[in-house]
Every structure is written in C-alpha cells, then in structure tokens.
Design a protein around this motif. Structure first.
Motif, PDB file in Angstrom:
ATOM      1  N   ASN A   1       0.593  -1.219  -0.030  1.00 55.71           N
ATOM      2  CA  ASN A   1       0.138   0.028  -0.033  1.00 55.71           C
ATOM      3  C   ASN A   1       1.137   1.185  -0.030  1.00 55.71           C
ATOM      4  O   ASN A   1       0.504   2.295  -0.654  1.00 55.71           O
TER       5      ASN A   1
ATOM      6  N   ARG B   1       1.023   4.057  -2.929  1.00 49.18           N
ATOM      7  CA  ARG B   1       0.838   5.507  -2.370  1.00 49.18           C
ATOM      8  C   ARG B   1       1.825   6.574  -3.182  1.00 49.18           C
ATOM      9  O   ARG B   1       1.891   7.445  -3.609  1.00 49.18           O
TER      10      ARG B   1
ATOM     11  N   ARG C   1       1.491   9.330  -5.986  1.00 51.12           N
ATOM     12  CA  ARG C   1       2.032  10.638  -5.775  1.00 51.12           C
ATOM     13  C   ARG C   1       2.992  11.079  -6.957  1.00 51.12           C
ATOM     14  O   ARG C   1       2.654  12.149  -7.261  1.00 51.12           O
TER      15      ARG C   1
END
Length: 263
Positions: A85, A89, A93
C-alpha cells in the motif's frame, strides 16, 4: 527446557491413563458383578471425566497453537499489504506530480526522481538524486517540481545524479515577469535567495511572480522561479535594476523532483 519436557511427559502419561481407564469403563463394566460394579462405578465415571477433560485440554492447547500460527501468518500478510500500500501511494504521488508538471510546465517528463541528499558544505546549493543514467537521466536535463523550478543536472552516474539548483552561486536562469513586460537574468544567492536583474524601465514591485524565460535556453519558459521580495533602489540613469527573489521551491523540503528532457 527440562521442566517443559517433564510437563509434556506428565501430560502425555495422564492422557494415556485416562484413555486406558475410559477403555476399561467401556469394555469391562458390564461384565463385573452388579454390587462391585455399583461400588466402583463412581471411580470409572471420574476417570472417564478426567479423560474427557484431558482430551479437551489438549485439543484446546492444539487449537491455541494453531490460532497463534494463524495470527502470526495474518500479521505477516498485513505487513506485506501495508508495504504494498505504501509503495502504491508513492507511485500515485509520483504520477500525480508528473501529470501536473506535464499539464502546467512542460510535456517532456523523463522521470520522477527521489532526492537522497543535499550538499552539506553551504558553499553550493546542490541536490543528489537517487536515480541516474540507468533510468534515462543525462547532463543538461532541467529539474522542476510541482511548486516551481529546481535546477539542472550537471553530473550523472548509472545510479545517481547531481542537480545544480537555481540557488547555487553558479546558476543562471533567464526570467521574465508574470504580469508585466520585463526580461532579465536571475542568479543564485545562497543560502536561500535569488538576485535578478531587469531593465530599469521594467515595472517591478514586491509580490510579483518571476517565471523562467527564453534567455539562457536551459529551461522551458513559463515555470515559476520565485516571488519578488525587494526591489533594490538604483541610481538615476542606471540601465539595470536589481531585485531580491524568494524561490518558489523550498529545496530543503523536497523529497522528489521531476526531470524534463533537455531543450
């Protein structure tokens, strides 16, 4: 260790005894004389209950061991999912930063690079990137961020690169005013400012945004460089005026930068 082994042997012995007594209860009770059977029936009943309780206790121990192993496996799986995870992320980003730069500054994005260090000497303002020529980076590539211009790549290895930032004393950036006519050049002024020169006729005032321009030819035009903090008074008849510019990017807080294709 010895005490644990003795406990297990004792538990095993009690289990065997309970099983034997239980078997005797089932096999021989009916053949015994009625009066004798009636007298020893409580003993057999007690032994049977002991056996049942011991079997239940052992089953509970085994179940607890299985449960602990299952919990351990679940924790390891949860840790792996958390790592995945986190990685996703970071990728999201990076993708968002690249898309924003492509939409607002320049379409030729080469890579999103992690910032792994900064020149500690204080004499220069340079950043060190965690990727290099193996990922397509080359000397002369402009470096930017979602907030504004960062600098240009001056050194490259297979796994790293050095960025000379716009705050470096050797940096030169062609600039223009965002909302008024005026072209000039911005110079790095460590530790945290730029000094820009414009024509004396340019209407520059504090708060004006300064963008990268066509001069010098190193950076795409239109990227935010910084905001005018001070206009230095110039004597009558001077051909140039100087201004102090606060950079749009806080270099010490940068974690990632976007590398563009060379012009």
């Amino acid at each position: 260790m010895t005490e644990r082994v003795l406990r297990r042997l004792l538990l095993f012995g009690l289990l065997v005894l309970a099983l034997v007594l239980s078997s005797l209860t089932r096999s021989y009770t009916p053949t015994l004389p009625g009066e004798f059977a009636a007298r020893i029936a409580p003993l057999f009943g007690w032994s049977y209950r002991v056996g049942q309780n011991l079997r239940g206790a052992i089953a509970a121990i085994v179940d607890r061991r299985d449960l602990r192993a299952e919990n351990r496996a679940l924790r390891e799986k949860a840790s792996g999912l958390e790592e995945e995870n986190t990685r996703l992320r970071v990728q999201v980003r990076q993708l968002a930063a690249a898309l924003k730069v492509k939409a607002e500054q320049a379409p030729q994005v080469v890579a999103v690079a992690p910032v792994v260090g900064e020149d500690p000497s204080g004499l220069y303002r340079r950043l060190f990137l965690g990727i290099g020529s193996n990922q397509g980076l080359q000397v002369g590539m402009p470096v930017t961020s979602t907030a504004g211009l960062v600098g240009i790549i001056t050194e490259v290895t297979p796994t790293g690169a050095v960025v000379r930032t716009i705050l470096d004393p050797e940096s030169r950036v062609g600039v223009r005013l965002m909302d008024a006519p005026g072209r000039g050049i911005a110079y790095g002024q460590p530790p945290g400012k730029l000094r820009a020169e414009f024509a004396a006729e340019a209407k520059v005032k504090p708060g004006d945004w300064v963008l990268s321009g066509a001069l010098q030819g190193l950076f795409p035009a239109g990227i935010r460089v910084g905001q005018v903090e001070e206009v230095i008074p110039h004597p009558p008849g001077a051909l140039r005026q100087e201004v102090v510019v606060k950079p749009a990017v806080s270099l010490s807080l940068l974690e990632e930068v976007v590398v563009l294709r060379s012009l």
